[in-house]
Design an enzyme around this catalytic site. Sequence first.
Site, short mmCIF file in Angstrom:
data_model
loop_
_atom_site.label_atom_id
_atom_site.label_comp_id
_atom_site.label_asym_id
_atom_site.label_seq_id
_atom_site.Cartn_x
_atom_site.Cartn_y
_atom_site.Cartn_z
N ASP A 21 0.88 -1.16 0.00
CA ASP A 21 0.00 0.00 0.00
C ASP A 21 0.93 1.23 0.00
O ASP A 21 2.13 1.10 0.28
CB ASP A 21 -0.87 -0.04 1.27
CG ASP A 21 -1.68 1.21 1.46
OD1 ASP A 21 -2.30 1.66 0.48
OD2 ASP A 21 -1.69 1.75 2.58
N LEU A 22 0.39 2.39 -0.31
CA LEU A 22 1.24 3.58 -0.37
C LEU A 22 1.11 4.47 0.88
O LEU A 22 2.03 4.55 1.70
CB LEU A 22 0.89 4.41 -1.61
CG LEU A 22 1.63 5.74 -1.76
CD1 LEU A 22 3.10 5.53 -2.07
CD2 LEU A 22 0.99 6.60 -2.85
N ASP A 23 -0.09 5.07 1.03
CA ASP A 23 -0.30 6.04 2.10
C ASP A 23 -0.22 5.36 3.47
O ASP A 23 -1.00 4.45 3.76
CB ASP A 23 -1.68 6.70 1.95
CG ASP A 23 -1.77 7.53 0.68
OD1 ASP A 23 -0.88 8.35 0.44
OD2 ASP A 23 -2.76 7.35 -0.07
N THR A 29 1.85 10.03 4.36
CA THR A 29 0.86 10.97 3.82
C THR A 29 -0.46 10.93 4.59
O THR A 29 -1.31 11.79 4.37
CB THR A 29 0.55 10.63 2.35
OG1 THR A 29 0.42 9.23 2.26
CG2 THR A 29 1.62 11.12 1.42
N LYS A 57 -8.77 5.56 6.46
CA LYS A 57 -7.52 5.06 5.86
C LYS A 57 -7.84 3.94 4.88
O LYS A 57 -8.61 3.03 5.19
CB LYS A 57 -6.58 4.55 6.96
CG LYS A 57 -5.92 5.68 7.73
CD LYS A 57 -4.88 5.13 8.69
CE LYS A 57 -4.22 6.27 9.45
NZ LYS A 57 -3.35 5.77 10.52
N SER A 126 -2.63 0.69 -4.31
CA SER A 126 -3.11 1.83 -3.52
C SER A 126 -4.48 2.30 -3.98
O SER A 126 -4.80 2.21 -5.16
CB SER A 126 -2.11 2.98 -3.66
OG SER A 126 -2.65 4.18 -3.16
N ALA A 127 -5.26 2.84 -3.04
CA ALA A 127 -6.57 3.41 -3.38
C ALA A 127 -6.42 4.81 -3.97
O ALA A 127 -7.36 5.37 -4.51
CB ALA A 127 -7.43 3.48 -2.13
N LYS A 157 -11.02 -0.69 -1.83
CA LYS A 157 -10.84 -1.50 -0.64
C LYS A 157 -12.02 -1.21 0.31
O LYS A 157 -12.45 -0.08 0.37
CB LYS A 157 -9.53 -1.10 0.08
CG LYS A 157 -8.27 -1.32 -0.73
CD LYS A 157 -7.07 -0.70 -0.02
CE LYS A 157 -5.84 -0.70 -0.91
NZ LYS A 157 -4.67 -0.01 -0.33
N GLU A 181 0.02 -3.31 4.65
CA GLU A 181 -1.12 -2.39 4.73
C GLU A 181 -1.21 -1.71 6.09
O GLU A 181 -0.93 -2.35 7.10
CB GLU A 181 -2.43 -3.18 4.56
CG GLU A 181 -3.14 -2.99 3.27
CD GLU A 181 -3.67 -1.61 3.00
OE1 GLU A 181 -3.79 -0.80 3.94
OE2 GLU A 181 -3.97 -1.32 1.84
N ASP A 182 -1.65 -0.45 6.11
CA ASP A 182 -1.84 0.22 7.40
C ASP A 182 -3.30 0.43 7.73
O ASP A 182 -3.62 0.99 8.78
CB ASP A 182 -1.14 1.60 7.39
CG ASP A 182 -1.87 2.59 6.50
OD1 ASP A 182 -2.26 2.19 5.38
OD2 ASP A 182 -2.06 3.74 6.91
C1 BG6 Z 1 -5.67 5.84 0.43
C2 BG6 Z 1 -5.69 6.67 1.70
O1 BG6 Z 1 -4.40 5.32 0.23
O2 BG6 Z 1 -6.05 6.63 -0.69
C3 BG6 Z 1 -7.05 7.31 1.88
O3 BG6 Z 1 -5.41 5.84 2.82
C4 BG6 Z 1 -7.42 8.11 0.63
O4 BG6 Z 1 -7.03 8.13 3.02
C5 BG6 Z 1 -7.35 7.22 -0.60
O5 BG6 Z 1 -8.73 8.65 0.74
C6 BG6 Z 1 -7.63 7.98 -1.89
O6 BG6 Z 1 -6.57 8.88 -2.10
P1 BG6 Z 1 -6.56 10.07 -3.14
O7 BG6 Z 1 -5.13 10.52 -3.15
O8 BG6 Z 1 -7.00 9.52 -4.46
O9 BG6 Z 1 -7.51 11.09 -2.62
MG MG Z 2 -2.70 3.18 3.61
#
Ligand code: BG6
Ligand code: MG
Length: 230
Positions: A21-23, A29, A57, A126-127, A157, A181-182
């Site tokens: 996962d990224l964030d 972030t 998240k 990542s989402a 997710k 994943e967090d």
């Molecule tokens: C996820 C974050 O990685 O991405 C969420 O944990 C976030 O908090 C989601 O809403 C969507 O991100 P973005 O950058 O497309 O708004």
């Molecule tokens: Mg995350």
Amino acid sequence: MFDSRPYIFYAYMNKKGFIFDLDGVIVDTAKYHFLAWRKLAKSLGITFSEEDNELLKGVSRVSSLEKILAWGEQELSKERFDELLHKKNNDYLGHIAKMTREEILPDVPRVLSYLKSLDQPMALGSASKNARRILTEVDLIHEFQVIVDGSNVSKAKPDPEVFLNAATGLKMNPKDCIVFEDSLAGIEAANSAGMLSVGIGDAKVLKDAKFVFKDFTEISNQFILNELIS
Ligand code: BG6
Ligand code: MG
């Protein structure tokens, strides 16, 4: 003394798909998402705590706003909804623009380069629709063979689609994939994809993960070799 040589040989032969996962896993972030959502919630007269943020998240941008509005018992026109989404993202991008490699979370580079040295396939799952931009910003875009982000999935997710697409991209069977994943939603997604889930964060929150670590400093190369690859 632990002799890792036979394991290292085995690791070259035995490939696993490592999906990150990224964030909140690779980069810090999550705090910027929190700041941007809190500002938006405040402008609507809705209180927004760290606990509320935990539930966002891993959740897509659209679903996050839907949840905040539901918590505040508010309904908006489609036009206003889209306007707020745009506003939140602009605010978030303002924080992202100032990001440097300093914001890569501790020991992530060590784990990435260790996996690379063992020739293990790696993907991002990542989402976020900002994933490529962020990876470029912190100069990690070339570390992943496959990148699946919020623009490549139809179901967010906790649906497993993002991780299943990453496995397909890596040409790996889902049961041979490991997800870092967090978020609660992400652990649920990894588990329902039939993958091994590794939670990064609080073990009390990420109860359904197979393993949980506070951060990557707690994940040794030996653990990766013995428990994740072998
Ligand atoms: C996820 C974050 O990685 O991405 C969420 O944990 C976030 O908090 C989601 O809403 C969507 O991100 P973005 O950058 O497309 O708004
Ligand atoms: Mg995350």
